[in-house]
Design an enzyme around this catalytic site. Sequence first.
Site, PDB file in Angstrom:
ATOM      1  N   ASP A 152     -10.663   3.606  36.200  1.00 32.14           N
ATOM      2  CA  ASP A 152     -10.179   4.366  35.045  1.00 32.14           C
ATOM      3  C   ASP A 152     -11.066   4.058  33.829  1.00 32.14           C
ATOM      4  O   ASP A 152     -12.289   4.207  33.896  1.00 32.14           O
ATOM      5  CB  ASP A 152      -8.687   4.031  34.831  1.00 32.14           C
ATOM      6  CG  ASP A 152      -8.045   4.743  33.649  1.00 32.14           C
ATOM      7  OD1 ASP A 152      -7.853   5.953  33.717  1.00 32.14           O
ATOM      8  OD2 ASP A 152      -7.744   4.062  32.650  1.00 32.14           O
ATOM      9  N   TYR A 171      -9.268   4.403  22.852  1.00 32.75           N
ATOM     10  CA  TYR A 171      -9.309   5.875  22.831  1.00 32.75           C
ATOM     11  C   TYR A 171      -9.612   6.403  21.434  1.00 32.75           C
ATOM     12  O   TYR A 171     -10.255   7.446  21.295  1.00 32.75           O
ATOM     13  CB  TYR A 171      -7.971   6.437  23.331  1.00 32.75           C
ATOM     14  CG  TYR A 171      -7.769   6.198  24.804  1.00 32.75           C
ATOM     15  CD1 TYR A 171      -8.223   7.104  25.751  1.00 32.75           C
ATOM     16  CD2 TYR A 171      -7.151   5.026  25.254  1.00 32.75           C
ATOM     17  CE1 TYR A 171      -8.063   6.878  27.107  1.00 32.75           C
ATOM     18  CE2 TYR A 171      -6.975   4.788  26.613  1.00 32.75           C
ATOM     19  CZ  TYR A 171      -7.442   5.718  27.535  1.00 32.75           C
ATOM     20  OH  TYR A 171      -7.286   5.483  28.879  1.00 32.75           O
ATOM     21  N   HIS A 221      -3.690   7.855  41.156  1.00 29.75           N
ATOM     22  CA  HIS A 221      -4.665   7.342  40.187  1.00 29.75           C
ATOM     23  C   HIS A 221      -4.813   5.824  40.274  1.00 29.75           C
ATOM     24  O   HIS A 221      -5.866   5.277  39.999  1.00 29.75           O
ATOM     25  CB  HIS A 221      -4.203   7.745  38.779  1.00 29.75           C
ATOM     26  CG  HIS A 221      -5.065   7.218  37.678  1.00 29.75           C
ATOM     27  ND1 HIS A 221      -6.309   7.739  37.399  1.00 29.75           N
ATOM     28  CD2 HIS A 221      -4.878   6.212  36.787  1.00 29.75           C
ATOM     29  CE1 HIS A 221      -6.849   7.083  36.378  1.00 29.75           C
ATOM     30  NE2 HIS A 221      -5.998   6.144  35.987  1.00 29.75           N
TER      31      HIS A 221
END
Length: 286
Positions: A92, A204, A259
């Site tokens: 990820d 982020y 995921h």
Amino acid sequence: DSGLRFHYVAAGERGKPLMLLLHGFPEFWYSWRHQLREFKSEYRVVALDLRGYGETDAPPHKENYKLDCLIADIKDILESLGYNKCVLIGHDWGGMIAWLVAICYPEMVTKLIVVNFPHPSVFTEYILRHPSQLIKSGYYFFFQMPWFPEFMFTLNDFKVLKSLFTSQATGIGRKGCRLTAEDIEAYLYVFSQPGALTGPINHYRAIFSCLPLQHHEVIMPTLLLWGERDAFMEVEMAEITRIYVKNHFRLTILSEASHWLQQDQPDIVNKLIWTFLKEETKRKRE
């Protein structure tokens, strides 16, 4: 060089080749527990808490989380562990960092293994052309807001955090290795500490600082593992990644996996990694 203290968990003897593991969001070193046990026989396996996560220092400003800082962290950590190269594995967001380290410091990465994250250039180009992926990555934009995303995670005893790993939509699939109550507890313990979500979300908030990339090519043998039932990443990006790897490239897509691949299907993932590592050694001998 950053002056930050990094927390890591290690298995395997010092002096063995280094395998460095970089986790994703919202995770910490613990997401690699199955790999720490598996690879310690032949490697010094080090699972890191990235900058801002878990017990690693969390600088307060979003500027401290720019991608070039995160790449420099890995270089510094390698040197402070007494190594000049490693097998680098990322999942990820940690996969994004692993790709960038491999591109910027190719001499430090003997083999690259990425789980459920495409080459960063594929990601940025694909997202602009495919509204469906833009929607799946909508949280990147939501996370740009100050304080509110952190607040959302804490509501109802961290319901959002729990459901990411356990819900039908985003969690580990039917045939996966479910997280135990103790596993969930470990996540809740780490992320319920005061301010524990700000560092992770700041990753982020700083993402737009260095994309698109200047350099693209990856020159070491690369394995990309992908859970096809990933709720956040479209599987088409995995295949396109091939064009950026100028060496042996192996892609394995697991149809029933989510995921959270290395926690969801640890036995298969470990087997695929061993095969890749052994196959590469054999290829070199030939």
